[in-house]
Design a protein around this motif. Structure first.
Motif, PDB file in Angstrom:
ATOM      1  N   VAL A  24      -8.482   8.352  -3.023  1.00 22.00           N
ATOM      2  CA  VAL A  24      -7.056   8.030  -3.040  1.00 22.00           C
ATOM      3  C   VAL A  24      -6.791   6.535  -3.135  1.00 22.00           C
ATOM      4  CG1 VAL A  24      -6.279  10.092  -1.826  1.00 22.00           C
ATOM      5  CG2 VAL A  24      -6.942   8.064  -0.509  1.00 22.00           C
ATOM      6  N   SER A  26      -8.214   2.315  -1.658  1.00 24.47           N
ATOM      7  CA  SER A  26      -9.137   1.545  -0.846  1.00 24.47           C
ATOM      8  C   SER A  26      -8.375   0.730   0.193  1.00 24.47           C
ATOM      9  CB  SER A  26      -9.989   0.639  -1.738  1.00 24.47           C
ATOM     10  OG  SER A  26      -9.173  -0.090  -2.613  1.00 24.47           O
ATOM     11  N   LEU A  27      -9.103   0.161   1.117  1.00 18.71           N
ATOM     12  CA  LEU A  27      -8.493  -0.681   2.148  1.00 18.71           C
ATOM     13  C   LEU A  27      -9.559  -1.561   2.797  1.00 18.71           C
ATOM     14  CD1 LEU A  27      -9.575   0.840   4.889  1.00 18.71           C
ATOM     15  CD2 LEU A  27      -7.598   2.278   4.531  1.00 18.71           C
ATOM     16  N   HIS A  28      -9.122  -2.560   3.530  1.00 24.35           N
ATOM     17  CA  HIS A  28     -10.037  -3.419   4.263  1.00 24.35           C
ATOM     18  C   HIS A  28     -10.046  -3.027   5.734  1.00 24.35           C
ATOM     19  CE1 HIS A  28     -10.963  -6.489   1.241  1.00 24.35           C
ATOM     20  NE2 HIS A  28      -9.771  -6.219   0.761  1.00 24.35           N
ATOM     21  N   ASP A  41      -3.128   5.763   8.645  1.00 25.76           N
ATOM     22  CA  ASP A  41      -1.799   5.154   8.556  1.00 25.76           C
ATOM     23  C   ASP A  41      -1.366   4.894   7.115  1.00 25.76           C
ATOM     24  OD1 ASP A  41      -1.603   5.150  11.264  1.00 25.76           O
ATOM     25  OD2 ASP A  41      -2.203   3.044  11.522  1.00 25.76           O
ATOM     26  N   LEU A  42      -2.350   4.575   6.277  1.00 24.18           N
ATOM     27  CA  LEU A  42      -1.996   4.137   4.930  1.00 24.18           C
ATOM     28  C   LEU A  42      -1.865   5.298   3.945  1.00 24.18           C
ATOM     29  CD1 LEU A  42      -1.394   1.670   3.259  1.00 24.18           C
ATOM     30  CD2 LEU A  42      -3.846   1.366   2.866  1.00 24.18           C
ATOM     31  N   TYR A  43      -2.707   6.300   4.082  1.00 23.91           N
ATOM     32  CA  TYR A  43      -2.741   7.338   3.045  1.00 23.91           C
ATOM     33  C   TYR A  43      -2.301   8.721   3.516  1.00 23.91           C
ATOM     34  CZ  TYR A  43      -5.080   3.889   0.149  1.00 23.91           C
ATOM     35  OH  TYR A  43      -5.349   2.771  -0.588  1.00 23.91           O
ATOM     36  N   ARG A  45       0.692   9.305   5.632  1.00 24.81           N
ATOM     37  CA  ARG A  45       1.935   9.194   6.403  1.00 24.81           C
ATOM     38  C   ARG A  45       2.829  10.421   6.237  1.00 24.81           C
ATOM     39  NH1 ARG A  45       1.708   4.197   4.356  1.00 24.81           N
ATOM     40  NH2 ARG A  45       3.420   4.483   2.908  1.00 24.81           N
ATOM     41  N   ARG A  46       2.549  11.227   5.199  1.00 20.01           N
ATOM     42  CA  ARG A  46       3.393  12.395   4.967  1.00 20.01           C
ATOM     43  C   ARG A  46       2.568  13.683   4.913  1.00 20.01           C
ATOM     44  NH1 ARG A  46       5.764   8.093   2.754  1.00 20.01           N
ATOM     45  NH2 ARG A  46       8.026   7.916   2.873  1.00 20.01           N
TER      46      ARG A  46
ATOM     47  N   SER B 100      -4.797  -3.680  -3.121  1.00 18.98           N
ATOM     48  CA  SER B 100      -6.049  -3.019  -3.505  1.00 18.98           C
ATOM     49  C   SER B 100      -6.164  -2.913  -5.016  1.00 18.98           C
ATOM     50  CB  SER B 100      -6.122  -1.607  -2.909  1.00 18.98           C
ATOM     51  OG  SER B 100      -6.232  -1.674  -1.526  1.00 18.98           O
ATOM     52  N   ARG B 109      -8.677 -10.330  -1.524  1.00 16.08           N
ATOM     53  CA  ARG B 109      -7.466 -10.157  -0.717  1.00 16.08           C
ATOM     54  C   ARG B 109      -7.100 -11.463  -0.018  1.00 16.08           C
ATOM     55  NH1 ARG B 109      -5.196  -5.565   2.033  1.00 16.08           N
ATOM     56  NH2 ARG B 109      -6.300  -4.491   0.381  1.00 16.08           N
ATOM     57  N   ARG B 169       2.099   6.827  -6.442  1.00 19.68           N
ATOM     58  CA  ARG B 169       2.192   7.024  -5.001  1.00 19.68           C
ATOM     59  C   ARG B 169       3.464   6.356  -4.443  1.00 19.68           C
ATOM     60  NH1 ARG B 169      -1.256   8.220  -0.894  1.00 19.68           N
ATOM     61  NH2 ARG B 169      -2.929   8.766  -2.299  1.00 19.68           N
TER      62      ARG B 169
END
Lengths: 95, 328
Positions: A24, A26-28, A41-43, A45-46, B100, B109, B169
């Motif tokens: 879906v 990426s994140l740090h 939290d990021l992907y 929420r719903r 991202s 970043r 999204r």
């Protein structure tokens, strides 16, 4: 400015049981357990998921687009691998 | 979610180093509506244009939390507070999706964040206006998110895969933002005369800045041709602005409030609303850092970043300790 230097993780979510995990985004995060918290939290929420996988981006091995012809072209002319290649006479069923 | 045609200098055509044959092949792929993915070859100018656009877009999401965040503690009801919290959280999420996407183009970043905090990077001019009353929260959702949606829907078909996917999204999440804003306006307009005046006042202050969100007019917008050819952009600034005016005016009519534009009128023949001249001087002033809240916004981001430094450091130290223990 203080540098974050947290590694990048790729996130995979299973939308509901019975489906496979799907990439879906990426994140740090500082580590993998924080990556899962952030992914929640990021992907999701719903209610987008019931399970999360994370992996550090640097640990993913990927094919090289420059080699995609060598990798994938051999499959293109093997049309006999598809059921539609074969003749099925009228009246023959359950094939 | 808030993208804006800021129309800074584009990075010209291809450099001499870009092999002409590869360039031609790249354009053929784009023309055939194939998506370009991070590891694919791409012209350096395409990469640079995308990094700038996506990172500006991300910065806009992050700074965009501030004007509305200003009202979270003062939301009139618990329902409104929960909604506003969710919306502001979404904006943070949108910023992160976009950072991202930008990172897939080979930028870090930390560098992007530094560019925002040092004032080197631009973000949407709209967030340099103050939110003076609760009605402004309604006007932002209705107009600012409305304009952003208009801009962002075509970006879902952008030629660069990670940007397009992030936008899909974002757009899915965005429509609640616009509706909750319109609902706030609706409640005020159905309320007392004073509440309705508040709604009209917010419309008066946000209408023109919202129109500026689409960026300079097509005649001034010299660099969008390349973005169009690369299918980063699908419609011109003026086309999108006109579409926004056409859909928004009837929504104001329903509320019973008026756009602050004496020249606004329906053109029967063209089936479009005609509208007055935009004050581009104001737009460029705000962009140059001289808007009502530019300094305040940047200071708030800097403070949040430096105030959170110890958390980032502690998390990194903890992660390192854990991995040392696991290795031992």
């Amino acid at each position: 400015m203080s540098r974050q230097d947290w590694p990048l993780f790729e996130v995979f979510i299973r939308a509901k049981s019975g489906l496979s995990h799907r990439h879906v985004g990426s994140l740090h995060a500082a580590d993998s357990s924080m990556a899962i918290d952030h992914a929640r939290d990021l992907y999701t929420r719903r209610g987008e998921g019931v399970s999360i996988w994370v992996i550090e981006s640097k640990d993913i091995c990927a094919s090289d687009p420059a080699e995609s012809t060598a990798l994938f072209e051999p499959a293109e002319d093997k049309i006999y691998r598809h059921p539609t290649f074969y003749e099925v006479p009228d009246g023959v069923e359950n094939l | 979610m808030y993208t804006q045609g800021l129309d800074q200098k584009a990075d010209g055509g291809a450099t001499a180093a870009d092999d002409a044959a590869r360039l031609e092949q790249f354009q053929r792929r784009v023309d055939a509506e194939e998506k370009i993915e991070p590891k694919d070859w791409m012209p350096e100018a395409y990469r640079k244009t995308l990094v700038r656009q996506i990172s500006q877009h991300a910065h806009s999401e992050i700074v965009g939390m501030l004007p509305e965040g200003n009202w979270i503690t003062r939301a009139p009801t618990l329902r409104r507070k929960a909604i506003l919290l969710a919306k502001v959280q979404d904006e943070a999420g949108h910023g992160l999706y976009l950072y991202s996407a930008a990172e897939t183009l080979g930028v870090s970043r930390d560098d992007l964040v530094d560019q925002l905090l040092t004032g080197k990077a631009k973000y949407s001019s709209i967030f340099n206006y103050p939110t003076l009353t609760w009605a402004d929260v309604g006007a932002i959702g209705w107009l600012v998110d409305g304009a952003a949606i208009m801009n962002q829907i075509p970006l879902c078909r952008c030629s660069y895969g990670p940007y397009a996917r992030a936008m899909v999204r974002v757009c899915k999440e965005e429509s609640f933002h616009q509706r909750q804003g319109y609902e706030i306006m609706l409640m005020l307009c159905r309320g007392s005369a004073e509440q309705k005046r508040m709604a009209q006042d917010a419309l008066n202050r946000w209408w023109w800045p919202a129109l500026m969100m689409f960026g300079p007019g097509d005649a001034e917008s010299k660099h969008s041709a390349q973005s169009m050819a690369w299918k980063i952009k699908r419609f011109s600034n003026d086309e999108l602005r006109q579409k926004f005016v056409d859909v928004t005016v009837p929504q104001a009519d329903h509320l019973g409030i008026k756009m602050p534009d004496p020249d606004l009128k329906w053109n029967e023949e063209e089936e479009h609303y005609e509208f007055g001249e935009i004050d581009w001087q104001e737009f460029f002033e705000v962009l140059a850092g001289n808007g009502p809240c530019n300094k305040e916004r940047l200071a708030a981001r800097q403070e949040a970043h430096s105030g959170g430094a110890w958390v980032r450091e502690a998390a990194a130290a903890y992660a390192e300790k854990q991995s040392r223990r696991a290795a031992a």
